[in-house]
Scaffold this motif. Structure first.
Motif, PDB file in Angstrom:
ATOM      1  N   ILE A 123       0.900  -1.072  -0.181  1.00 54.29           N
ATOM      2  CA  ILE A 123       0.032   0.022   0.026  1.00 54.29           C
ATOM      3  C   ILE A 123       0.852   1.051   0.086  1.00 54.29           C
ATOM      4  N   GLY A 124       0.837   2.113  -0.921  1.00 57.01           N
ATOM      5  CA  GLY A 124       1.463   3.324  -1.007  1.00 57.01           C
ATOM      6  C   GLY A 124       0.481   4.487  -0.629  1.00 57.01           C
ATOM      7  N   ASN A 125       1.048   5.770  -0.824  1.00 59.52           N
ATOM      8  CA  ASN A 125       0.147   6.954  -0.619  1.00 59.52           C
ATOM      9  C   ASN A 125      -0.801   7.158  -1.953  1.00 59.52           C
ATOM     10  N   THR A 126      -0.454   7.047  -3.023  1.00 53.32           N
ATOM     11  CA  THR A 126      -1.140   7.057  -4.214  1.00 53.32           C
ATOM     12  C   THR A 126      -1.283   6.034  -5.048  1.00 53.32           C
ATOM     13  N   THR A 127      -0.609   5.052  -4.904  1.00 53.15           N
ATOM     14  CA  THR A 127      -0.665   3.662  -5.622  1.00 53.15           C
ATOM     15  C   THR A 127      -0.291   2.466  -4.968  1.00 53.15           C
ATOM     16  N   THR A 128      -0.342   1.376  -5.393  1.00 53.14           N
ATOM     17  CA  THR A 128       0.130   0.402  -4.699  1.00 53.14           C
ATOM     18  C   THR A 128       1.912   0.257  -5.229  1.00 53.14           C
ATOM     19  N   THR A 129       2.535  -0.337  -4.329  1.00 54.35           N
ATOM     20  CA  THR A 129       4.028  -0.321  -4.395  1.00 54.35           C
ATOM     21  C   THR A 129       4.361  -1.964  -4.615  1.00 54.35           C
ATOM     22  N   SER A 130       5.436  -2.093  -5.812  1.00 55.70           N
ATOM     23  CA  SER A 130       6.007  -3.323  -6.191  1.00 55.70           C
ATOM     24  C   SER A 130       6.584  -4.068  -4.830  1.00 55.70           C
ATOM     25  N   PRO A 131       6.762  -5.255  -4.739  1.00 59.80           N
ATOM     26  CA  PRO A 131       7.467  -6.110  -3.964  1.00 59.80           C
ATOM     27  C   PRO A 131       8.878  -6.047  -4.436  1.00 59.80           C
ATOM     28  N   ASP A 132       9.481  -5.587  -5.444  1.00 54.73           N
ATOM     29  CA  ASP A 132      10.718  -5.420  -5.937  1.00 54.73           C
ATOM     30  C   ASP A 132      11.177  -4.022  -5.158  1.00 54.73           C
ATOM     31  N   ASP A 133      12.646  -4.362  -5.713  1.00 57.49           N
ATOM     32  CA  ASP A 133      13.535  -2.859  -5.166  1.00 57.49           C
ATOM     33  C   ASP A 133      13.891  -3.037  -3.759  1.00 57.49           C
ATOM     34  N   TRP A 134      14.813  -2.217  -3.383  1.00 57.60           N
ATOM     35  CA  TRP A 134      15.388  -1.738  -2.174  1.00 57.60           C
ATOM     36  C   TRP A 134      14.511  -0.651  -1.751  1.00 57.60           C
ATOM     37  N   HIS A 135      14.293  -0.333  -0.569  1.00 57.47           N
ATOM     38  CA  HIS A 135      13.505   0.946  -0.018  1.00 57.47           C
ATOM     39  C   HIS A 135      14.049   1.671   1.018  1.00 57.47           C
ATOM     40  N   ALA A 136      14.117   0.992   2.310  1.00 55.82           N
ATOM     41  CA  ALA A 136      14.458   1.805   3.525  1.00 55.82           C
ATOM     42  C   ALA A 136      16.042   2.072   3.427  1.00 55.82           C
ATOM     43  N   ARG A 137      16.981   1.252   2.817  1.00 59.54           N
ATOM     44  CA  ARG A 137      18.244   1.666   2.528  1.00 59.54           C
ATOM     45  C   ARG A 137      18.705   2.949   1.810  1.00 59.54           C
ATOM     46  N   LEU A 138      17.608   3.437   1.187  1.00 59.94           N
ATOM     47  CA  LEU A 138      17.696   4.433   0.145  1.00 59.94           C
ATOM     48  C   LEU A 138      17.625   5.804   0.991  1.00 59.94           C
ATOM     49  N   GLN A 139      17.240   5.500   2.451  1.00 62.01           N
ATOM     50  CA  GLN A 139      16.768   6.950   2.872  1.00 62.01           C
ATOM     51  C   GLN A 139      17.376   7.070   4.253  1.00 62.01           C
ATOM     52  N   GLY A 140      17.490   8.278   4.707  1.00 54.87           N
ATOM     53  CA  GLY A 140      17.817   8.824   6.127  1.00 54.87           C
ATOM     54  C   GLY A 140      19.222   8.314   6.349  1.00 54.87           C
ATOM     55  N   TRP A 141      19.104   7.754   7.659  1.00 52.05           N
ATOM     56  CA  TRP A 141      20.413   7.387   8.310  1.00 52.05           C
ATOM     57  C   TRP A 141      20.711   6.040   7.394  1.00 52.05           C
ATOM     58  N   PHE A 142      19.794   5.428   7.040  1.00 51.60           N
ATOM     59  CA  PHE A 142      20.218   3.966   6.648  1.00 51.60           C
ATOM     60  C   PHE A 142      21.051   4.061   5.162  1.00 51.60           C
ATOM     61  N   HIS A 143      20.695   5.225   4.538  1.00 51.99           N
ATOM     62  CA  HIS A 143      21.387   5.536   3.189  1.00 51.99           C
ATOM     63  C   HIS A 143      22.830   5.589   3.477  1.00 51.99           C
ATOM     64  N   TYR A 144      23.335   5.851   4.650  1.00 55.88           N
ATOM     65  CA  TYR A 144      24.844   6.057   4.879  1.00 55.88           C
ATOM     66  C   TYR A 144      25.198   4.655   5.519  1.00 55.88           C
ATOM     67  N   LEU A 145      24.205   4.136   6.472  1.00 56.58           N
ATOM     68  CA  LEU A 145      24.734   2.796   7.179  1.00 56.58           C
ATOM     69  C   LEU A 145      25.072   1.851   6.423  1.00 56.58           C
ATOM     70  N   VAL A 146      24.305   1.676   5.180  1.00 56.20           N
ATOM     71  CA  VAL A 146      24.484   0.316   4.362  1.00 56.20           C
ATOM     72  C   VAL A 146      25.787   0.608   3.599  1.00 56.20           C
ATOM     73  N   LYS A 147      26.365   1.574   3.566  1.00 56.49           N
ATOM     74  CA  LYS A 147      27.712   1.917   2.938  1.00 56.49           C
ATOM     75  C   LYS A 147      29.075   1.658   3.735  1.00 56.49           C
ATOM     76  N   ASN A 148      28.282   1.226   5.062  1.00 56.34           N
ATOM     77  CA  ASN A 148      29.463   0.782   6.016  1.00 56.34           C
ATOM     78  C   ASN A 148      29.667  -0.577   6.086  1.00 56.34           C
ATOM     79  N   ASN A 149      31.023  -1.021   5.813  1.00 56.33           N
ATOM     80  CA  ASN A 149      31.056  -2.537   5.614  1.00 56.33           C
ATOM     81  C   ASN A 149      30.717  -3.397   6.898  1.00 56.33           C
ATOM     82  N   THR A 150      30.846  -2.868   7.997  1.00 57.60           N
ATOM     83  CA  THR A 150      30.409  -3.567   9.291  1.00 57.60           C
ATOM     84  C   THR A 150      28.923  -3.762   9.284  1.00 57.60           C
ATOM     85  N   PHE A 151      28.086  -2.663   9.093  1.00 58.22           N
ATOM     86  CA  PHE A 151      26.863  -2.669   9.188  1.00 58.22           C
ATOM     87  C   PHE A 151      26.135  -3.448   7.830  1.00 58.22           C
ATOM     88  N   LYS A 152      26.813  -3.359   6.956  1.00 56.63           N
ATOM     89  CA  LYS A 152      26.169  -4.112   5.642  1.00 56.63           C
ATOM     90  C   LYS A 152      26.409  -5.688   5.737  1.00 56.63           C
TER      91      LYS A 152
END
Length: 404
Positions: free
Chosen positions: A296-325
């Motif tokens: 469920i999205g705000n204006t349309t349904t969203t696909s089960p494909d693709d990354w989402h949380a890792r592209l935003q906010g603190w996680f955008h930087y965290l997943v670039k850290n080898n320890t975290f990844k």
């Protein structure tokens, strides 16, 4: 403590119960379920003083509250105040409500407290998304995940539908358990604020709302703000010793709940709770607000494909850290079976709502509505809505397996 009472009361035929009490001090709150009969869920009956309408999220309205079972009351009449809750969810026809009892109550075996939320889940036609997410967090051994129960609500003698009664997120021994002082914080990444909110903007342009302390001193606000800003500066630079700043295991678990569900609000926009105590690392959670998730999205349904949380906010930087990844990858491998089990359990959990869903969609005939906000999905039946959720989560697991 909520005292469960046993009553022997004669009801109308077919369990259609109509109760009457005195207006000023009722023994029972009236319940007429002739149109919306008992459906295997507890019924919450609330009456506001003078039948006042809930018009906003600020005005606390005195009210009475009682729990009904199949054919009789199962609690005393309790005093409380009610008001609207949520931002977009309060603008819907079936809106969410904040409850605050005069005395702490233990509801349905959950630890006693004064503050509770009735979440409408109107956007979610399966009515399961918040419930299954809180269960998932608990299974993954989150430090605290809100406990909840499905109920049906009668407000001012009008049937309002199926709600999720949830523990209100707050600092308390049985909820978010922090040492209560001026250097312990529960704060929320948010996109909106009210006049009485204590907010600050961070280095990475995040808006944070301090939920605890309730009325922090200026020096406490500055203490938290400075700590967040230093963390964000080092995080975005890529030169950071993560274990000095965050509880990595806790962050990884929280990340996967948001990533798996593709929660729109979980893209570090709103309803993101964080805790911090001086001399301790940041912790994420509790998880909250998943009505725009799992497709469920705000204006349309969203696909089960693709990354989402890792592209935003603190996680955008965290997943670039080898320890975290590396810990992110390992967590999925170690805990994948729990996500599969959650998917497999969706149908069995929905059985709790099979009968109540008839009342819900009789009161709110929106199953096939996908044209008018807030609805973006259309189903021929409640079962179809549940099957769609299960199908989406199955495909999501498959996509993650193929792209991790």
């Amino acid at each position: 403590m909520l005292r469960i009472l046993a009553y022997i009361i004669i009801c109308l035929p077919l369990w259609s119960c109509v109760w009457n009490g005195t207006e000023s001090d009722p023994d029972f709150l009236p319940l007429d379920d002739s149109e919306y009969p008992y459906a295997e869920l507890p019924r919450l009956v609330i009456e506001t003083d003078d039948f006042s309408q809930i018009r906003d999220r600020e005005t606390k309205i005195p009210a009475k509250f009682q729990i009904y079972g199949k054919s009789s009351p199962e609690s005393n009449v309790l005093d409380l105040t009610v008001k609207g809750r949520g931002h977009s969810s309060f603008t819907m026809a079936k809106y969410s409500i904040k409850l605050k009892f005069n005395e702490a109550q233990s509801l349905f075996g959950m630890p006693a407290d004064k503050e509770w939320d009735l979440v409408s889940n109107q956007r979610d036609k399966s009515m399961l998304r918040n419930y299954i997410t809180y269960q998932l967090a608990r299974i993954l051994q989150d430090e605290y995940s809100p406990q909840c129960r499905f109920v049906e609500l009668y407000l001012n003698r009008e049937y309002m539908g199926v709600y999720l009664l949830v523990e209100h997120v707050k600092v308390a021994p049985h909820r978010v358990n922090l040492v209560k002082n001026d250097s312990s914080f529960l704060f929320e990444r948010t996109g909106e604020s009210d006049d009485d909110d204590i907010i600050f903007n961070s280095t990475l342009n995040c808006i944070f709302n301090i939920k605890y302390p309730k009325a922090p001193k200026d020096e406490s606000v500055e203490l938290l703000k400075a700590h967040v800003n230093i963390f964000e500066t080092e995080l975005s630079s890529g030169n950071i010793a993560l274990s000095d700043w965050i509880d990595i295991k806790d962050f990884v678990r929280y990340y996967w709940i948001q990533e798996f569900s593709k929660n729109i609000d979980g893209d570090f926009r709103r309803s993101i709770f964080i805790t911090w105590q001086v001399n301790e690392p940041f912790k994420m959670g509790p998880v909250w607000d998943f009505d725009v998730a799992y497709g469920i999205g705000n204006t349309t349904t969203t696909s089960p494909d693709d990354w989402h949380a890792r592209l935003q906010g603190w996680f955008h930087y965290l997943v670039k850290n080898n320890t975290f990844k590396s810990q992110v990858d390992q967590f999925w491998k170690d805990n994948r079976s729990f996500f599969v089990d959650l998917t497999d359990s969706i149908t069995s959990i929905s059985i709790l709502l099979n009968e109540a869903s008839k009342n819900e969609f009789n009161r709110w005939p929106v199953l096939e509505n996908d044209k008018v906000w807030p609805f973006v999905d259309s189903y021929s039946s409640y079962k179809a809505a549940v099957d769609s959720l299960k199908s989406w989560t199955t495909k999501r697991i498959q996509w993650i397996d193929e792209h991790l």
